[in-house]
Design a protein around this motif. Structure first.
Motif, mmCIF file in Angstrom:
data_model
loop_
_atom_site.group_PDB
_atom_site.id
_atom_site.type_symbol
_atom_site.label_atom_id
_atom_site.label_comp_id
_atom_site.label_asym_id
_atom_site.label_seq_id
_atom_site.Cartn_x
_atom_site.Cartn_y
_atom_site.Cartn_z
ATOM 1 N N ILE A 1 26.235 -16.854 14.444
ATOM 2 C CA ILE A 1 26.050 -16.178 13.156
ATOM 3 C C ILE A 1 26.299 -17.160 12.010
ATOM 4 O O ILE A 1 27.127 -18.055 12.107
ATOM 5 C CB ILE A 1 26.965 -14.951 12.998
ATOM 6 C CG1 ILE A 1 28.438 -15.350 13.038
ATOM 7 C CG2 ILE A 1 26.670 -13.910 14.071
ATOM 8 C CD1 ILE A 1 29.387 -14.206 12.708
ATOM 9 N N GLY A 2 25.546 -16.967 10.943
ATOM 10 C CA GLY A 2 25.716 -17.780 9.745
ATOM 11 C C GLY A 2 25.934 -16.907 8.532
ATOM 12 O O GLY A 2 25.857 -15.681 8.591
ATOM 13 N N SER A 3 26.194 -17.525 7.406
ATOM 14 C CA SER A 3 26.489 -16.788 6.179
ATOM 15 C C SER A 3 25.215 -16.486 5.402
ATOM 16 O O SER A 3 24.138 -17.021 5.686
ATOM 17 C CB SER A 3 27.454 -17.603 5.310
ATOM 18 O OG SER A 3 26.885 -18.854 4.989
ATOM 19 N N ASN A 4 25.366 -15.613 4.415
ATOM 20 C CA ASN A 4 24.237 -15.224 3.582
ATOM 21 C C ASN A 4 23.735 -16.404 2.736
ATOM 22 O O ASN A 4 24.467 -17.348 2.471
ATOM 23 C CB ASN A 4 24.672 -14.079 2.657
ATOM 24 C CG ASN A 4 23.503 -13.461 1.912
ATOM 25 O OD1 ASN A 4 22.406 -13.346 2.451
ATOM 26 N ND2 ASN A 4 23.731 -13.062 0.670
ATOM 27 N N ARG A 5 22.460 -16.317 2.369
ATOM 28 C CA ARG A 5 21.793 -17.295 1.516
ATOM 29 C C ARG A 5 21.658 -18.641 2.210
ATOM 30 O O ARG A 5 22.358 -19.604 1.921
ATOM 31 C CB ARG A 5 22.481 -17.425 0.147
ATOM 32 C CG ARG A 5 22.533 -16.101 -0.598
ATOM 33 C CD ARG A 5 22.832 -16.258 -2.065
ATOM 34 N NE ARG A 5 21.725 -16.893 -2.784
ATOM 35 C CZ ARG A 5 20.595 -16.268 -3.153
ATOM 36 N NH1 ARG A 5 20.395 -15.005 -2.844
ATOM 37 N NH2 ARG A 5 19.668 -16.929 -3.807
ATOM 38 N N TRP A 6 20.727 -18.637 3.162
ATOM 39 C CA TRP A 6 20.285 -19.844 3.861
ATOM 40 C C TRP A 6 21.367 -20.521 4.713
ATOM 41 O O TRP A 6 21.303 -21.703 4.984
ATOM 42 C CB TRP A 6 19.686 -20.852 2.877
ATOM 43 C CG TRP A 6 18.518 -20.324 2.133
ATOM 44 C CD1 TRP A 6 17.230 -20.200 2.574
ATOM 45 C CD2 TRP A 6 18.500 -19.848 0.784
ATOM 46 N NE1 TRP A 6 16.418 -19.659 1.592
ATOM 47 C CE2 TRP A 6 17.179 -19.442 0.474
ATOM 48 C CE3 TRP A 6 19.481 -19.726 -0.204
ATOM 49 C CZ2 TRP A 6 16.811 -18.927 -0.761
ATOM 50 C CZ3 TRP A 6 19.121 -19.201 -1.437
ATOM 51 C CH2 TRP A 6 17.796 -18.819 -1.707
ATOM 52 N N GLN A 7 22.391 -19.764 5.114
ATOM 53 C CA GLN A 7 23.453 -20.323 5.952
ATOM 54 C C GLN A 7 24.124 -21.533 5.304
ATOM 55 O O GLN A 7 24.496 -22.502 5.962
ATOM 56 C CB GLN A 7 22.938 -20.653 7.351
ATOM 57 C CG GLN A 7 22.641 -19.401 8.152
ATOM 58 C CD GLN A 7 22.066 -19.643 9.530
ATOM 59 O OE1 GLN A 7 20.968 -19.187 9.828
ATOM 60 N NE2 GLN A 7 22.781 -20.328 10.391
#
Length: 368
Positions: free
Chosen positions: A200-206
């Motif tokens: 999993i990555g974070s919001n806004r393009w990781q």
């Protein structure tokens, strides 16, 4: 007598037909943890590609798998798009799923791990202006249904070999929108596959800068935190036709200021205004500093970090380009961050060009 790998391959093919839902994890090694270190992205095959039929089948073959393994990589990241795997009426594309399984079988045979990344949905493309995924409940349900079906297809592969990446570069209006959908996606996978590793990555393009807003499901040790790194963008995407900076064809540099102040002052405002931050100094220290939000969250949650994409276009002067790769790789590995470069095969970022020839110097920079 047939060679052992031929026997294994034939066995896998038969098992795939007779026991499509059975796990292949028979050996003790298959029941161990998934380990990722160095990988490469198999882009523009089952994602962002118009290739179909024989051309699509020929783009990525067992020969590529052995090349990747023989040159020191331990995994591939495999982007897949909804429109490649499912028709508009949500019927599975049999040919595309067969290619996906074939790739997984080759990886299993040659001891190469894999991350299957749901890259683009019909309701969400990271660079699109409109992204219905964040506003339409039916689009969110479709996202979840994609993972129900992907899990049904892929759960036969050992947890020590294969991870799922729920969504590439989510770009929601707020971090809460992504965090809520992420939680639903993780819960869905956990109900079906309790031990599968989820990336999993974070919001806004990781971006690493948005890691503080990422809400990670609690008490789940089978999660890998992922970010992408293309900084400085003015360098790594120099003259990229799909970007706002495509019209700048002047010099770029690394390390140091990507564009010197003198070079910036000589540009018309219509160009210089698009190159915000281009005069900033970039080096290993800058990279280390920009990774800190991801590193801090990783340490706090005791979860591994993964740079799922990083790359620099070949429009950048060769020495500067290779210096960027060398420095970022060193920073990643010094911080015990696994990585997968973007990408394996292309005429822009690739290790292998469209002519099928390897960039030996880039390959050496990544693996030696």
């Amino acid at each position: 007598m047939f060679p052992r790998k031929v026997i294994i391959y034939i066995t896998l093919l038969i098992a795939n037909v007779l026991f499509p839902n059975a796990l292949w994890a028979q050996d003790k090694a298959d029941n161990g943890p998934l380990v990722l270190q160095r990988g490469t992205n198999i882009s523009h095959w089952l994602s962002q590609s118009r290739l179909r039929g024989k051309d699509r089948a020929a783009f990525f073959t067992e020969k590529d798998v052995t090349f990747i393994k023989d040159h020191g990589f331990d995994h591939i990241r495999l982007p897949v798009d909804e429109e490649q795997l499912w028709s508009e009426d949500y019927t599975k594309n049999k040919e595309a799923f067969e290619l996906l399984h074939q790739a997984m079988q080759w990886c299993y045979l040659h001891h190469l791990n894999a991350v299957v990344d749901l890259h683009i949905l019909r309701s969400h493309y990271f660079d699109a202006r409109e992204k219905p995924l964040w506003t339409q409940p039916e689009a969110q349900e479709r996202f979840l249904q994609c993972w129900r079906e992907l899990s049904d297809e892929l759960k036969r592969y050992p947890v020590s070999m294969l991870a799922y990446e729920l969504l590439n570069e989510p770009v929601a209006d707020s971090a809460d929108q992504w965090n809520e959908l992420l939680a639903r996606g993780v819960a869905l996978i956990r109900a079906k596959e309790p031990k599968r590793v989820i990336v999993i990555g974070s919001n806004r393009w990781q971006s690493t800068s948005t890691f503080p807003q990422l809400k990670v499901p609690e008490n789940d040790p089978n999660i890998i935190l992922s970010f992408h790194f293309y900084n400085p963008f003015v360098l790594t995407h120099h003259m990229a036709k799909w970007t706002k900076i495509r019209d700048y064809d002047g010099p770029v540099h690394y390390p140091g200021a990507t564009i010197t102040q003198k070079e910036m002052n000589a540009l018309p405002a219509t160009i210089s205004n698009l190159l915000y931050g281009g005069e900033k100094v970039y080096n290993r220290d800058t990279m280390q500093a920009q990774l800190q939000p991801a590193i801090q969250l990783s340490k706090r949650l005791k979860l591994p970090l993964y740079c799922g994409e990083w790359g620099c276009l070949n429009t950048v002067p060769r020495k500067d380009r290779l210096n960027w790769y060398k420095d970022l790789r060193k920073v990643l590995e010094q911080n015990n961050i696994a990585w997968s470069n973007w990408d394996y095969k292309s005429n822009s970022f690739g290790i292998i060009g469209d002519d099928g020839e390897a960039d030996k110097t880039l390959l050496k920079t990544l693996t030696k």
